[in-house]
Motif scaffolding. Sequence first.
Motif, PDB file in Angstrom:
ATOM      1  N   ASN A  88       0.852  -1.151   0.056  1.00 43.51           N
ATOM      2  CA  ASN A  88       0.306   0.115   0.066  1.00 43.51           C
ATOM      3  C   ASN A  88       0.846   1.213  -0.019  1.00 43.51           C
ATOM      4  O   ASN A  88       1.738   1.475   0.898  1.00 43.51           O
TER       5      ASN A  88
ATOM      6  N   HIS B  48       0.568  -3.215  -6.978  1.00 40.40           N
ATOM      7  CA  HIS B  48       0.372  -2.226  -5.509  1.00 40.40           C
ATOM      8  C   HIS B  48      -0.792  -1.479  -5.631  1.00 40.40           C
ATOM      9  O   HIS B  48      -1.331  -1.331  -6.726  1.00 40.40           O
ATOM     10  N   ARG B  49      -1.242  -1.272  -4.446  1.00 37.34           N
ATOM     11  CA  ARG B  49      -2.362  -0.206  -4.184  1.00 37.34           C
ATOM     12  C   ARG B  49      -1.837   1.071  -3.927  1.00 37.34           C
ATOM     13  O   ARG B  49      -1.070   1.293  -3.141  1.00 37.34           O
TER      14      ARG B  49
ATOM     15  N   PRO C 151      -0.851   2.520   5.034  1.00 37.02           N
ATOM     16  CA  PRO C 151       0.362   2.343   3.934  1.00 37.02           C
ATOM     17  C   PRO C 151       1.470   1.481   4.652  1.00 37.02           C
ATOM     18  O   PRO C 151       1.657   1.561   5.793  1.00 37.02           O
TER      19      PRO C 151
END
Length: 424
Positions: free
Chosen positions: A2, A33-34, A106
């Motif tokens: 994240n 990935h985000r 994150p």
Amino acid sequence: MNILLINHYAGSPRHGMAYRPYYLAREWVRLGHRVHILAANHSHIRTIQPALTGAARLDERIDGIDYSWFRTPGYDGNGVGRVRNMGAFVAALYRNAHQLARTITPDVVIASSTYPMDIWPAHRIAKQAGAQLLFEVHDLWPLSPIELGGMSRWHPFIMLVQQAEDYAYRHANSVVSMLPKVRDYMVSRGLNPEKLHFVPNGIDPDEWRGDSPGLPEAAATLLRGLREAGIAIVGYAGTHGVSNALETVLAAAALMRGENVAFVLVGGGPAKASLHARAIREGLDSLHFLEPVEKSRVPALLQCFDIAYIGWHRHPLYRFGIAPNKLMDYMMAARPVLHAVDAGNDPVREAACGITVAPDDAHAVAEGIRVLLALPDEERAAMGRRGQAFVLEHLTYPVLGQRFLAACGARTDPSNRTSTTMSI
């Protein structure tokens, strides 16, 4: 991972500049990935501002990337209004730090807003989320407003910026710079040099595949007429601002009166009106001004140039290097480049894709044009091909996105080359 990317001025294909955050984020999303981008809803470089309609924040998804736009006051120019705009954005992030850490969770927090004050809320978010903290440097602040803007080192705003920059170098787990010659300066401000990585600007190769839309009628008519008349075209595409040194082009045009060369300046900006007025006043008939073209039309425009020009003023700040987007476009278009610069790096010389001459020197520019036009067509074409090959190998966002991830400590695809001939 994240990835939380904080960039005050982030844009998108829908909103306009700045594009780098979007291109990097899109590559990261493609790699699985985000990515969540935090940006202000008002920026002086965006074409379209996100409409918050009374809300303090707008969340939306663009091409798989999550965006959160935070309400900030509008402004014009570089005065108090812009400082107020910065302060509102940083304050909003700081107030929402706990909620952002908890909801986005994150693994990496990237502070990347040109000015360094976003490092404070970024560090707070990273600490609460247990994430890595990365600081990205676009321009060296406060050196840029001091050396280019003439601000005093003891101005309260400059002192605040200096505190933020020093804080970033001390607290970030990694630092990514777009400028290649910054190591000694950053170390002098407290950075461990092992944390430093270089990821320059680049291009999106998808925008260069297939046919580019045709040019607007006025541009197409002018350029077609010059070409049919056998007149060589020296072109510039980009902002007409003080830092772009276009007055040197006008002076070179005056020196080349009567020669079979036309100068075509495409774009807009604060200096355009005065440049146009000067060209009329001095009777520079070989000089032509065109309105900006859409980003999708840039490949078609650049194909009309025999020589692509980019210039800078002579300034000590450029000792840290340069990372101009328009130069990447010139090289990707396989145009031979005339580069008027004195800087810590020179992609034109590195790629052997043109000629570099002294900045602020109309005689040097005029002579550089003559030298390039005297070369056989095939030799100029070979210069262009070398520039394009250099960009495709080192400066596309699929390559740069992986290099950036490596700076974050992520594993990257070994089949995607991330090497570069440019060194820090």
